[in-house]
Scaffold this motif. Structure first.
Motif, mmCIF file in Angstrom:
data_model
loop_
_atom_site.group_PDB
_atom_site.id
_atom_site.type_symbol
_atom_site.label_atom_id
_atom_site.label_comp_id
_atom_site.label_asym_id
_atom_site.label_seq_id
_atom_site.Cartn_x
_atom_site.Cartn_y
_atom_site.Cartn_z
ATOM 1 N N HIS A 266 0.839 -1.203 0.000
ATOM 2 C CA HIS A 266 0.000 0.000 0.000
ATOM 3 C C HIS A 266 0.875 1.254 0.000
ATOM 4 C CE1 HIS A 266 -3.061 2.880 1.137
ATOM 5 N NE2 HIS A 266 -3.963 1.956 0.928
ATOM 6 N N PRO A 267 0.480 2.269 -0.761
ATOM 7 C CA PRO A 267 1.259 3.517 -0.799
ATOM 8 C C PRO A 267 1.524 4.134 0.576
ATOM 9 C CG PRO A 267 -0.288 3.484 -2.610
ATOM 10 C CD PRO A 267 -0.594 2.261 -1.777
ATOM 11 N N MET A 268 0.707 3.831 1.568
ATOM 12 C CA MET A 268 0.977 4.393 2.899
ATOM 13 C C MET A 268 2.215 3.745 3.527
ATOM 14 S SD MET A 268 -2.157 2.868 5.211
ATOM 15 C CE MET A 268 -2.417 1.098 5.414
ATOM 16 N N ALA B 193 5.009 3.283 1.575
ATOM 17 C CA ALA B 193 6.028 3.522 0.538
ATOM 18 C C ALA B 193 7.332 4.055 1.104
ATOM 19 C CB ALA B 193 5.490 4.498 -0.511
#
Lengths: 287, 287
Positions: free
Chosen positions: B155-157, B159
């Motif tokens: 998930h981009p959170m 990254a």
């Protein structure tokens, strides 16, 4: 790339940054006193004071408005809800016009009810269709009043409850579908917090170009981040490559303001002067 | 679409799901007792017991391994660090081979030091280059041992601190660059938690196809989500369209296991029997 250290001519501050410390009139005064030339007010803060008074105050203070936060939240569970959302967005366009804002920022909305913890369904595809329809319907009205609409892609961690538009590419696909001539009536508000991670960011900023880049928001991504909404960092305190991303925007033709928007429980507990002075100092050094 | 309600033949459970309650041997026993035919063990849990013992135990219990978690974390600040990461990944490949795992799951890594709260730099582009190089170097070795590598987009959170590979499209671009013949040596581990929000998910699952879809992980996205790492939901308690996403995978040719992987402070405090029984029940009804 523009030099920001010498003066504040490209600086804007979003009123939510100090919403816990300052009423909107106090925020306007504090910004004007510092020579900050622009702000972006939130709608609830405007309503708390009154549209006419705020419009007059902003004008008297000589401030520009880099946006009006916010329209959007289009998805709903039934036709009445969809209609109510459209009517509310029309009012938001009217208010943006009355205030002289450069655009109305759209936070799309997502699963109806999710923001209150009770999602009515799980069909994000349906929500995305309703967002597209809602923007299309609002665009005609906004165009007639010359109020540009700025779709703000939100971080994927907010896809369920706040916005189902989650990448710049997705937002630009909507822009291309609804405004193929790149008229300036529809574009994006690019916030580094929501988009810094995107492997396609460089290419999509270039694709957006000057006509689609209607607003630029900065803050920082803290490591670790402890809350999905209200743990944004002050510029320079996190890991976002702020100068690099701004250079991409300016290379694409962006010549507008740099707007500071920080939702932070930590900063909301600090004195307003310290908060705003820090925003100014960081703007001049790390943004 | 496969019918899951009748039996457990396609069910796997990741050992992290019960890591707070059960040692790996106890987890193996608990799964075998329930007729769960497959697991995916975490490396630290294997090391705590010993590779040889775990390999024998898994074999005696008749369990399949739907993956081995995890390799990756390729980025580093200097040549020595990069070399150490490659050596560690070779060992992970060896261990996956010894265990008979169907693939080695790769969590790419991101900004060096960020996981400990002290990122050494902010250059995510550099991290992505190092990940690409690291996978390329590991792939040759893994191929020689017939251990497929499964890149898991996170998930981009996550990254900044865990993985700078954040969309299925990005992972598949790497696969296409390093394994253009779609040999089966390189693919993806698709976790609904990391990817459900992606507007391009449908198209990218179709693009991946059977050769690239090496593992499928399920849990759920809670509304609200209170932690960026350890607040995953039990299937059915959140807003992910689990049946819809599984149907997309199966339409693309996926015929493998459905692996339950839940990182949850809430579930880690519940009795192991309740946790595993709930995983089984939800697998048969909402997955």
């Amino acid at each position: 790339m523009r030099e920001l250290s010498g003066d504040l001519r490209h600086l804007s501050i979003n009123s939510a940054t100090a919403r816990n410390q300052l009423t909107l009139p106090a925020f306007i005064e504090a910004c004007a006193r510092r020579g900050i030339p622009a702000i972006d007010p939130w709608r609830d803060q405007v309503h708390a004071v009154g549209l006419t008074q705020v419009a007059r105050h902003v004008k008297d203070a000589g401030l520009a408005l880099t946006g009006y936060c916010r329209g959007g939240f289009f998805p709903a569970v039934d036709a009445a809800g969809l209609r109510a959302a459209l009517e509310d967005n029309r009012r938001a366009v009217d208010e943006a016009k009355a205030l002289g804002a450069s655009c109305l920022v759209l936070v799309a909305g997502a699963l109806p009810g999710a923001l209150c913890g009770t999602p009515a369904h799980r069909n994000i595809g349906l929500a995305r269709t309703q967002v597209m329809d809602g923007i299309a319907a609002t665009l005609d009205y906004a165009r007639s009043l010359s109020v540009p609409l700025a779709i703000e892609p939100l971080h994927p961690m907010q896809a369920a409850d706040r916005a189902c538009i989650n990448t710049l590419e997705q937002a630009l696909d909507i822009c291309d579908a609804l405004d193929p001539s790149r008229s300036g009536a529809l574009g994006v508000a690019l916030d580094v917090y929501h988009t810094w991670w995107d492997p396609k960011l460089t290419a999509q900023i270039a694709r957006a170009g000057r006509e689609r880049l209607l607003a630029y928001h900065v803050c920082d991504w803290l490591v670790p981040t402890r809350d999905l909404v209200n743990d944004r960092g002050m510029m320079g305190d996190g890991i976002i490559e702020l100068k690099k991303i701004r250079s991409l925007l300016e290379r694409a033709g962006y010549a507008g303001y740099v707007e500071v928007e920080i939702f932070s429980q930590a900063w909301w507990t600090r004195p307003a002067d310290e908060l705003l002075d820090t925003c100014v100092a960081r703007y001049q050094t790390v943004v």
